[in-house]
Design an enzyme around this catalytic site. Structure first.
Site, PDB file in Angstrom:
ATOM      1  N   LYS A  66      85.141  41.977  79.869  1.00 46.28           N
ATOM      2  CA  LYS A  66      83.732  41.572  79.976  1.00 46.28           C
ATOM      3  C   LYS A  66      83.191  41.342  78.580  1.00 46.28           C
ATOM      4  O   LYS A  66      83.383  42.183  77.687  1.00 46.28           O
ATOM      5  CB  LYS A  66      82.956  42.713  80.655  1.00 46.28           C
ATOM      6  N   LYS A  90      81.698  49.710  74.261  1.00 49.88           N
ATOM      7  CA  LYS A  90      80.386  49.725  74.912  1.00 49.88           C
ATOM      8  C   LYS A  90      80.514  49.980  76.414  1.00 49.88           C
ATOM      9  O   LYS A  90      79.780  50.789  76.984  1.00 49.88           O
ATOM     10  CB  LYS A  90      79.663  48.398  74.651  1.00 49.88           C
ATOM     11  N   LYS A 102      85.634  39.058  74.488  1.00 45.18           N
ATOM     12  CA  LYS A 102      84.611  38.257  73.806  1.00 45.18           C
ATOM     13  C   LYS A 102      85.183  36.868  73.576  1.00 45.18           C
ATOM     14  O   LYS A 102      86.404  36.696  73.500  1.00 45.18           O
ATOM     15  CB  LYS A 102      84.265  38.895  72.445  1.00 45.18           C
ATOM     16  N   THR A 201      68.144  45.027  78.563  1.00 40.24           N
ATOM     17  CA  THR A 201      68.544  45.621  77.285  1.00 40.24           C
ATOM     18  C   THR A 201      67.448  46.551  76.779  1.00 40.24           C
ATOM     19  O   THR A 201      67.697  47.709  76.415  1.00 40.24           O
ATOM     20  CB  THR A 201      68.845  44.508  76.261  1.00 40.24           C
ATOM     21  N   ASN A 232      63.592  38.642  72.889  1.00 41.10           N
ATOM     22  CA  ASN A 232      63.931  39.183  74.203  1.00 41.10           C
ATOM     23  C   ASN A 232      64.063  40.705  74.173  1.00 41.10           C
ATOM     24  O   ASN A 232      63.447  41.402  74.991  1.00 41.10           O
ATOM     25  CB  ASN A 232      65.235  38.531  74.664  1.00 41.10           C
ATOM     26  N   SER A 360      74.636  43.333  83.708  1.00 41.01           N
ATOM     27  CA  SER A 360      75.595  42.245  83.957  1.00 41.01           C
ATOM     28  C   SER A 360      76.650  42.720  84.962  1.00 41.01           C
ATOM     29  O   SER A 360      77.065  41.969  85.848  1.00 41.01           O
ATOM     30  CB  SER A 360      76.304  41.841  82.668  1.00 41.01           C
TER      31      SER A 360
HETATM   32  P1  NAD Z   1      65.954  36.722  70.368  1.00 39.23           P
HETATM   33  O1  NAD Z   1      66.437  35.446  69.750  1.00 39.23           O
HETATM   34  O2  NAD Z   1      65.221  36.659  71.666  1.00 39.23           O
HETATM   35  O3  NAD Z   1      64.982  37.484  69.339  1.00 39.23           O
HETATM   36  C1  NAD Z   1      65.311  37.705  68.000  1.00 39.23           C
HETATM   37  C2  NAD Z   1      64.042  38.099  67.270  1.00 39.23           C
HETATM   38  O4  NAD Z   1      64.389  38.388  65.919  1.00 39.23           O
HETATM   39  C3  NAD Z   1      62.990  37.001  67.202  1.00 39.23           C
HETATM   40  O5  NAD Z   1      61.716  37.566  67.344  1.00 39.23           O
HETATM   41  C4  NAD Z   1      63.163  36.441  65.794  1.00 39.23           C
HETATM   42  O6  NAD Z   1      61.975  35.847  65.291  1.00 39.23           O
HETATM   43  C5  NAD Z   1      63.494  37.717  65.056  1.00 39.23           C
HETATM   44  N1  NAD Z   1      64.115  37.468  63.767  1.00 39.23           N
HETATM   45  C6  NAD Z   1      64.992  36.506  63.384  1.00 39.23           C
HETATM   46  N2  NAD Z   1      65.269  36.604  62.082  1.00 39.23           N
HETATM   47  C7  NAD Z   1      64.576  37.689  61.627  1.00 39.23           C
HETATM   48  C8  NAD Z   1      64.454  38.315  60.386  1.00 39.23           C
HETATM   49  N3  NAD Z   1      65.107  37.860  59.312  1.00 39.23           N
HETATM   50  N4  NAD Z   1      63.679  39.403  60.302  1.00 39.23           N
HETATM   51  C9  NAD Z   1      62.997  39.868  61.369  1.00 39.23           C
HETATM   52  N5  NAD Z   1      63.075  39.315  62.573  1.00 39.23           N
HETATM   53  C10 NAD Z   1      63.846  38.247  62.701  1.00 39.23           C
HETATM   54  O7  NAD Z   1      67.244  37.637  70.457  1.00 39.23           O
HETATM   55  P2  NAD Z   1      67.425  38.973  71.334  1.00 39.23           P
HETATM   56  O8  NAD Z   1      68.070  38.611  72.607  1.00 39.23           O
HETATM   57  O9  NAD Z   1      66.141  39.718  71.335  1.00 39.23           O
HETATM   58  O10 NAD Z   1      68.518  39.727  70.466  1.00 39.23           O
HETATM   59  C11 NAD Z   1      68.169  40.522  69.340  1.00 39.23           C
HETATM   60  C12 NAD Z   1      69.312  41.447  69.015  1.00 39.23           C
HETATM   61  O11 NAD Z   1      69.594  42.248  70.148  1.00 39.23           O
HETATM   62  C13 NAD Z   1      70.625  40.752  68.649  1.00 39.23           C
HETATM   63  O12 NAD Z   1      71.292  41.546  67.699  1.00 39.23           O
HETATM   64  C14 NAD Z   1      71.383  40.784  69.945  1.00 39.23           C
HETATM   65  O13 NAD Z   1      72.797  40.720  69.728  1.00 39.23           O
HETATM   66  C15 NAD Z   1      70.970  42.142  70.473  1.00 39.23           C
HETATM   67  N6  NAD Z   1      71.196  42.267  71.915  1.00 39.23           N
HETATM   68  C16 NAD Z   1      70.461  41.547  72.794  1.00 39.23           C
HETATM   69  C17 NAD Z   1      70.741  41.668  74.142  1.00 39.23           C
HETATM   70  C18 NAD Z   1      69.939  40.917  75.170  1.00 39.23           C
HETATM   71  O14 NAD Z   1      70.172  41.149  76.370  1.00 39.23           O
HETATM   72  N7  NAD Z   1      68.990  40.085  74.786  1.00 39.23           N
HETATM   73  C19 NAD Z   1      71.779  42.523  74.582  1.00 39.23           C
HETATM   74  C20 NAD Z   1      72.493  43.263  73.648  1.00 39.23           C
HETATM   75  C21 NAD Z   1      72.191  43.111  72.302  1.00 39.23           C
END
Ligand code: NAD
Length: 428
Positions: A66, A90, A102, A201, A232, A360
């Site tokens: 996964k 994880k 992956k 998340t 997100n 998921s």
């Molecule tokens: P996203 O694209 O929805 O949001 C990212 C946020 O980070 C945005 O608000 C963006 O403006 C901000 N950002 C970008 N560059 C930045 C910087 N230099 N300084 C401060 N903020 C900054 O992405 P997401 O889905 O929220 O994912 C964020 C993190 O969470 C990632 O590391 C992702 O791998 C991890 N993650 C997300 C999920 C999920 O289900 N969405 C699951 C596991 C892990």
């Protein structure tokens, strides 16, 4: 240090801590299978361009591989292997019946037209179709991929299965084809996705935070929070934490951060972000840099944006007492050591953001059973999984005087050892 070297260092460090069985260690030092595929795409200008694609199937003792598929210019085999190993950890931390995998393509999808992106994704799907499947390997969206892209991959897989059946004078029933939806997760709800996936998340991270607050015997109103990222993961988390009564004093996005000692009104901030496109310049708050946000004096810091944010360069300046890693890899290994020395407790990504992969897994299960769960059911099942995982890791860290990341790895490796042992026993 490459990502995979870093992953293997973590494996060996924890293996010695728990005296991991030598065979299990040997098995976990390399992935089960590495697919490296050539993805030819006819570009809009008529030229043929070849892209490099990967799918790494790291370990499947717990269940089907996964993990997401990312489209990014810097994707390479080393990174995909490391990410597939971390997915194995994880899933084992959460204790779900899924293994680790992956995938990725070395491409900047922003430079492709919509139809080029579709051809790329369908072709990648054709190349990996013989090696994926609901009971074999279940990909999902990741960095710069989404449910539309995953749907193209899924259609390539279904086409491959139908052709194979036809060659054997066989055809699938509509129900059998419907079940093939389970080959991909992260689908739109109307295409078989799970309710609650978009908030999973942050919700998982929030359940962990609430349990930690209970263990610390604190009231939410007594705790200040800073959140890096308002997308997100971070935006939903901000809402949950705010509604539960915590005081969010700082947050940020790619355009910069804001700070208000008296606390930010997250509902008003969402409206501000919708109208201006950023959290910056929020009335009543002071603009700060992202660097300042990370070192703000708060009880809880939640990195929810990018990897490698807390490094050897700023770890000594971190004033938070607790860090909840909603982002993947926000703290480097060197910074981890400094934080531990300074008694900053960091709840690792493999636990803090495992709500995403757990839901998921729920999506996959609903597809296979032809069920549709309510959002409340999804979140209550998530809580039942993530809270005990957290308490067991917290207790392990306290008893062995190690950081929570090592404790999470230790619990995951213990589970993997048990699965390996059961497989070996059942062979005899
Ligand atoms: P996203 O694209 O929805 O949001 C990212 C946020 O980070 C945005 O608000 C963006 O403006 C901000 N950002 C970008 N560059 C930045 C910087 N230099 N300084 C401060 N903020 C900054 O992405 P997401 O889905 O929220 O994912 C964020 C993190 O969470 C990632 O590391 C992702 O791998 C991890 N993650 C997300 C999920 C999920 O289900 N969405 C699951 C596991 C892990």
């Amino acid at each position: 240090m490459t990502a995979f070297t870093n992953a293997m260092n973590q494996l060996h460090k924890t293996a010695s801590l728990i005296n991991l069985d030598a065979d299990v260690l040997k098995m976990l030092e390399t992935p089960d299978r590495v697919l490296q595929v050539k993805v030819p795409v006819k570009m809009d200008d008529g030229n043929l361009k070849i892209f490099e694609g990967y799918r790494v199937q790291y370990n499947n003792w717990a269940g089907p591989y996964k993990g997401g598929i990312r489209y990014f210019p810097s994707v390479d085999l080393d990174e995909v292997k490391a990410l597939a190993f971390w997915m194995t950890i994880k899933c084992a931390v959460a204790g779900i019946p899924m293994g680790g995998g992956k995938g990725g393509i070395t491409v900047n999808p922003k430079e492709l037209s919509h139809s080029e992106l579709e051809r790329l994704s369908r072709e990648f799907g054709r190349m990996v179709a013989p090696n994926i499947g609901p009971l074999v390997d279940v990909p999902a969206p990741d960095v710069y991929t989404n449910s539309e892209i995953m749907n193209w991959v899924k259609e390539s897989y279904i086409e491959f299965e139908k052709n194979k059946a036809q060659e054997n004078n066989f055809s699938f029933s509509p129900e059998q084809i419907k079940k093939m939806d389970a080959v991909i997760t992260g689908k739109a709800v109307e295409q078989g996705g799970s309710l609650g996936r978009d908030r999973a998340t942050a919700m998982g991270g929030f359940f962990v935070l609430e349990k930690m607050r209970e263990l610390l015997n604190k009231k939410s109103e007594e705790l200040t929070v800073a959140i890096q990222g308002f997308g997100n993961a971070g935006g939903v988390m901000a809402n949950l934490v705010f509604s539960a009564g915590y005081k969010i004093v700082a947050t940020s996005d790619s355009r910069g951060g804001i700070y208000n000692e008296a606390g930010l009104d997250v509902k008003a901030l969402e409206i501000h972000k919708q109208s201006t496109g950023s959290v910056a310049d929020f009335p009543g708050a002071k603009n700060i840099t992202n660097e300042e946000l990370l070192t703000t004096k708060v009880d809880i810091l939640i990195p929810a944006a990018l990897e490698n944010q807390i490094t050897i360069a700023n770890a000594e300046q971190i004033q938070a007492k607790y860090i909840l890693e909603l982002a993947n890899g926000p703290v480097t290994p060197e910074a981890d050591e400094i934080l531990f020395k300074n008694s900053v407790k960091s709840i690792p990504d493999v636990l803090a953001n495992s709500g995403g992969v757990t839901v998921s897994y729920f999506e996959w299960e609903q597809n296979l059973k032809n069920e549709k769960w309510l959002e409340e059911q999804v979140f209550s099942k998530l809580k039942e999984i993530i809270v005990p995982a957290f308490t067991s890791i917290w207790a392990f860290a306290e008893s062995k005087n190690v950081d929570l990341r090592q404790a999470a790895f230790a619990r995951a490796l213990e589970r993997l050892s048990m699965l390996w042992y059961n497989r070996e026993v059942s062979k005899n």
